[in-house]
Enzyme design. Structure first.
Site, PDB file in Angstrom:
ATOM      1  N   HIS A   1       0.828  -1.194  -0.169  1.00  0.00           N
ATOM      2  CA  HIS A   1      -0.117   0.076  -0.145  1.00  0.00           C
ATOM      3  C   HIS A   1       0.823   1.089   0.022  1.00  0.00           C
ATOM      4  CE1 HIS A   1      -3.942  -2.092   1.653  1.00  0.00           C
ATOM      5  NE2 HIS A   1      -3.495  -2.647   0.501  1.00  0.00           N
TER       6      HIS A   1
ATOM      7  N   GLU B   1       0.844   3.824   1.736  1.00  0.00           N
ATOM      8  CA  GLU B   1       1.379   4.470   3.117  1.00  0.00           C
ATOM      9  C   GLU B   1       2.557   3.835   3.687  1.00  0.00           C
ATOM     10  OE1 GLU B   1      -3.053   4.403   3.456  1.00  0.00           O
ATOM     11  OE2 GLU B   1      -1.688   3.474   2.251  1.00  0.00           O
TER      12      GLU B   1
ATOM     13  N   CYS C   1      -5.788   1.483   5.683  1.00  0.00           N
ATOM     14  CA  CYS C   1      -6.194   0.038   6.239  1.00  0.00           C
ATOM     15  C   CYS C   1      -5.768  -0.434   7.662  1.00  0.00           C
ATOM     16  CB  CYS C   1      -6.192  -1.069   5.303  1.00  0.00           C
ATOM     17  SG  CYS C   1      -4.248  -1.621   5.203  1.00  0.00           S
TER      18      CYS C   1
ATOM     19  N   CYS D   1      -1.819  -0.678   7.337  1.00  0.00           N
ATOM     20  CA  CYS D   1      -0.900   0.278   7.348  1.00  0.00           C
ATOM     21  C   CYS D   1      -1.048   1.310   8.781  1.00  0.00           C
ATOM     22  CB  CYS D   1      -1.482   1.302   6.485  1.00  0.00           C
ATOM     23  SG  CYS D   1      -0.890   0.475   4.461  1.00  0.00           S
TER      24      CYS D   1
END
EC number: 3.5.4.12
Length: 203
Positions: free
Chosen positions: A102, A104, A128, A131
């Protein structure tokens, strides 16, 4: 010809638009979120493109990231689709979620070990739970996001639960500017010989 006093000259200059700072500059938050949006343009994901930007207390960009496969995992070999559970051809190994890093997480990894304690994270999509764990572990103190479209999903409810528990602030960024245009033709094309000083050579 009438003489112009120094005071009159100063007065005239002060009325000129060029004597004051430009008013249409980007607010810091818009600037960093725009950086996240621009970073998202690097994502190869055909459905979801997410970008993230980490900023320190001096408004310096520490790292940026976007969603994609791990380094050296080919964008042309690994799957970009989601495997449909219950289908006859269901294969969990053909689900992109098994492989995608992801935005992040990529931004955090791209900080190259720098301390992220007290930094801010700008992301185009609310993080999420996985993260969120990383955000908490590295000490990021604030999360600003554009979209929270998956707010009702357990993954994102768990994220908020963890962030609330440790006091990490999160809020939706409301842009002061709705549109930011990047025009590569803003600046005239330079003479390619100019930087080499070739125009000044006399042979």
């Amino acid at each position: 010809m009438a003489e112009v006093s120094a005071q009159d000259l100063i007065s005239q200059l002060s009325k000129s638009p060029e004597s004051h700072k430009r008013k249409e500059y980007l607010h810091w938050d818009d600037y960093f979120m725009a950086t996240s949006l621009l970073s998202a343009k690097r994502s190869k994901d055909p459905v979801t493109q997410v970008g993230a930007c980490i900023v320190d207390s001096q408004n310096r960009i520490v790292a940026i990231g976007y969603n994609g496969f791990p380094r050296n995992c080919s964008d042309d070999v690994f799957p970009w689709s989601k495997a449909k559970k219950g289908s006859q051809e269901f294969d969990p190994l053909e689900d992109k979620k098994m492989y995608v890093v992801h935005a992040e997480a990529n931004a955090i990894l791209n900080s190259n070990g720098m301390s992220l304690s007290g930094t801010r994270l700008y992301t185009t999509l609310f993080p999420c739970n996985e993260c969120a764990k990383l955000i908490i572990q590295v000490g990021i103190s604030q999360v600003l996001y554009l979209s929270d479209k998956y707010a009702d999903k357990p993954t994102y409810r768990a994220s908020k639960r963890m962030l609330d528990a440790v006091g990490v602030e999160y809020k939706r960024h409301i842009p002061q500017k709705k549109t930011i245009t990047i025009d590569f033709d803003t600046f005239p094309e330079e003479d390619p010989n100019a930087s080499l000083g070739l125009n000044e050579l006399h042979l």
